[in-house]
Design a protein around this motif. Structure first.
Motif, PDB file in Angstrom:
ATOM      1  N   LYS A  58     -38.092 -43.476  53.859  1.00 54.70           N
ATOM      2  CA  LYS A  58     -36.999 -44.297  54.196  1.00 54.70           C
ATOM      3  C   LYS A  58     -37.292 -44.988  55.586  1.00 54.70           C
ATOM      4  CE  LYS A  58     -33.492 -41.469  51.957  1.00 54.70           C
ATOM      5  NZ  LYS A  58     -32.171 -40.852  52.226  1.00 54.70           N
ATOM      6  N   HIS A  59     -36.749 -45.891  55.952  1.00 51.68           N
ATOM      7  CA  HIS A  59     -36.669 -46.651  57.285  1.00 51.68           C
ATOM      8  C   HIS A  59     -36.095 -45.881  58.201  1.00 51.68           C
ATOM      9  CE1 HIS A  59     -38.086 -50.457  55.186  1.00 51.68           C
ATOM     10  NE2 HIS A  59     -37.293 -50.035  54.271  1.00 51.68           N
ATOM     11  N   LEU A  60     -36.512 -45.870  59.453  1.00 49.55           N
ATOM     12  CA  LEU A  60     -35.905 -45.311  60.625  1.00 49.55           C
ATOM     13  C   LEU A  60     -35.222 -46.155  61.438  1.00 49.55           C
ATOM     14  CD1 LEU A  60     -35.071 -42.413  61.947  1.00 49.55           C
ATOM     15  CD2 LEU A  60     -37.543 -42.492  63.139  1.00 49.55           C
ATOM     16  N   TYR A  61     -34.064 -45.951  61.940  1.00 51.26           N
ATOM     17  CA  TYR A  61     -33.263 -46.910  62.725  1.00 51.26           C
ATOM     18  C   TYR A  61     -32.722 -45.895  64.010  1.00 51.26           C
ATOM     19  CZ  TYR A  61     -33.545 -49.977  59.032  1.00 51.26           C
ATOM     20  OH  TYR A  61     -33.893 -50.840  57.881  1.00 51.26           O
ATOM     21  N   GLU A  62     -32.450 -46.626  65.084  1.00 52.74           N
ATOM     22  CA  GLU A  62     -31.715 -46.167  66.435  1.00 52.74           C
ATOM     23  C   GLU A  62     -30.467 -46.968  66.296  1.00 52.74           C
ATOM     24  OE1 GLU A  62     -33.166 -44.777  70.262  1.00 52.74           O
ATOM     25  OE2 GLU A  62     -32.457 -46.751  70.677  1.00 52.74           O
ATOM     26  N   ILE A  63     -29.513 -46.397  66.279  1.00 54.09           N
ATOM     27  CA  ILE A  63     -28.076 -47.249  66.326  1.00 54.09           C
ATOM     28  C   ILE A  63     -27.317 -46.640  67.830  1.00 54.09           C
ATOM     29  CG2 ILE A  63     -25.924 -47.278  65.387  1.00 54.09           C
ATOM     30  CD1 ILE A  63     -28.058 -48.107  63.550  1.00 54.09           C
ATOM     31  N   THR A  64     -26.951 -47.687  68.339  1.00 51.41           N
ATOM     32  CA  THR A  64     -26.379 -47.480  69.772  1.00 51.41           C
ATOM     33  C   THR A  64     -24.946 -48.333  69.400  1.00 51.41           C
ATOM     34  OG1 THR A  64     -28.452 -47.446  70.833  1.00 51.41           O
ATOM     35  CG2 THR A  64     -26.400 -47.733  72.345  1.00 51.41           C
ATOM     36  N   VAL A  65     -23.824 -47.366  69.944  1.00 52.86           N
ATOM     37  CA  VAL A  65     -22.310 -47.863  70.087  1.00 52.86           C
ATOM     38  C   VAL A  65     -22.119 -47.980  71.530  1.00 52.86           C
ATOM     39  CG1 VAL A  65     -20.181 -48.186  69.352  1.00 52.86           C
ATOM     40  CG2 VAL A  65     -22.195 -47.478  67.871  1.00 52.86           C
ATOM     41  N   LYS A  66     -21.774 -49.007  72.176  1.00 53.04           N
ATOM     42  CA  LYS A  66     -21.002 -48.911  73.541  1.00 53.04           C
ATOM     43  C   LYS A  66     -19.787 -49.508  73.699  1.00 53.04           C
ATOM     44  CE  LYS A  66     -22.597 -50.471  78.251  1.00 53.04           C
ATOM     45  NZ  LYS A  66     -23.317 -51.088  79.008  1.00 53.04           N
ATOM     46  N   HIS A  67     -18.897 -48.655  74.069  1.00 57.65           N
ATOM     47  CA  HIS A  67     -17.653 -49.305  74.292  1.00 57.65           C
ATOM     48  C   HIS A  67     -17.511 -49.880  75.416  1.00 57.65           C
ATOM     49  CE1 HIS A  67     -13.128 -48.469  74.851  1.00 57.65           C
ATOM     50  NE2 HIS A  67     -13.017 -48.602  73.711  1.00 57.65           N
TER      51      HIS A  67
ATOM     52  N   THR B  18     -18.483 -43.507  79.683  1.00 55.31           N
ATOM     53  CA  THR B  18     -19.605 -43.887  80.441  1.00 55.31           C
ATOM     54  C   THR B  18     -20.899 -43.887  79.744  1.00 55.31           C
ATOM     55  OG1 THR B  18     -19.842 -41.555  81.078  1.00 55.31           O
ATOM     56  CG2 THR B  18     -18.520 -42.889  82.497  1.00 55.31           C
ATOM     57  N   GLU B  19     -20.976 -43.188  78.735  1.00 54.54           N
ATOM     58  CA  GLU B  19     -22.111 -43.219  77.922  1.00 54.54           C
ATOM     59  C   GLU B  19     -21.905 -43.766  76.475  1.00 54.54           C
ATOM     60  OE1 GLU B  19     -24.912 -42.021  79.248  1.00 54.54           O
ATOM     61  OE2 GLU B  19     -24.142 -41.690  81.089  1.00 54.54           O
ATOM     62  N   PRO B  20     -22.778 -44.594  76.090  1.00 50.83           N
ATOM     63  CA  PRO B  20     -22.885 -45.202  74.668  1.00 50.83           C
ATOM     64  C   PRO B  20     -23.183 -43.819  73.419  1.00 50.83           C
ATOM     65  CG  PRO B  20     -25.083 -45.599  75.653  1.00 50.83           C
ATOM     66  CD  PRO B  20     -24.036 -45.183  76.775  1.00 50.83           C
ATOM     67  N   VAL B  21     -22.841 -43.965  72.576  1.00 49.59           N
ATOM     68  CA  VAL B  21     -23.230 -43.155  71.304  1.00 49.59           C
ATOM     69  C   VAL B  21     -24.382 -43.541  70.746  1.00 49.59           C
ATOM     70  CG1 VAL B  21     -22.492 -42.333  69.035  1.00 49.59           C
ATOM     71  CG2 VAL B  21     -20.723 -42.626  70.847  1.00 49.59           C
ATOM     72  N   LYS B  22     -25.401 -42.704  70.927  1.00 49.40           N
ATOM     73  CA  LYS B  22     -26.776 -43.282  70.365  1.00 49.40           C
ATOM     74  C   LYS B  22     -27.320 -42.303  69.207  1.00 49.40           C
ATOM     75  CE  LYS B  22     -29.818 -45.259  73.142  1.00 49.40           C
ATOM     76  NZ  LYS B  22     -30.749 -45.422  74.332  1.00 49.40           N
ATOM     77  N   PHE B  23     -27.900 -42.530  68.123  1.00 48.37           N
ATOM     78  CA  PHE B  23     -28.180 -41.792  67.069  1.00 48.37           C
ATOM     79  C   PHE B  23     -29.285 -42.554  66.234  1.00 48.37           C
ATOM     80  CE2 PHE B  23     -24.591 -43.583  65.489  1.00 48.37           C
ATOM     81  CZ  PHE B  23     -24.936 -44.356  63.892  1.00 48.37           C
TER      82      PHE B  23
END
Length: 96
Positions: free
Chosen positions: A3-12, A24-29
């Motif tokens: 599978k392809h590997l991705y890094e997802i970042t969500v910043k409010h 203060t911190e984004p969600v990153k996975f």
């Protein structure tokens, strides 16, 4: 299957009133997906009926959700929804 590997970042950035975020911190996975999401985005941009600003969030969200469903296909949570999701994907890909 590899599978392809991705890094997802969500910043409010702001709340629903336009106020600056208090988070203060984004969600990153990291997440894997059987599809090349960048190719899916490009294909969606070519033939989507959605407004331009909706295409990328839709494509990414759909691929992330769909992969979770595939990885958990025996989970009762998805039992009723899975057939409808399959029909939706066929329609989206123009195979219905």
């Amino acid at each position: 299957m590899k599978k392809h590997l991705y890094e997802i970042t969500v910043k409010h950035l702001t709340d629903n009133h336009g106020n600056p975020s208090t988070y203060t911190e984004p969600v990153k996975f990291e997440v894997q997906n059987h599809d090349d999401i960048f190719k899916v985005i490009a294909k969606s941009q070519e033939k989507s009926a959605l407004p331009e600003e909706s295409i990328i969030p839709f494509a990414v969200g759909l691929k992330l959700f769909g992969e979770v469903m595939l990885e958990n296909k025996d989970n009762p949570l998805f039992a009723e929804f899975a057939p409808h999701f399959g029909d939706f994907m066929k329609k989206l890909k123009g195979k219905s």
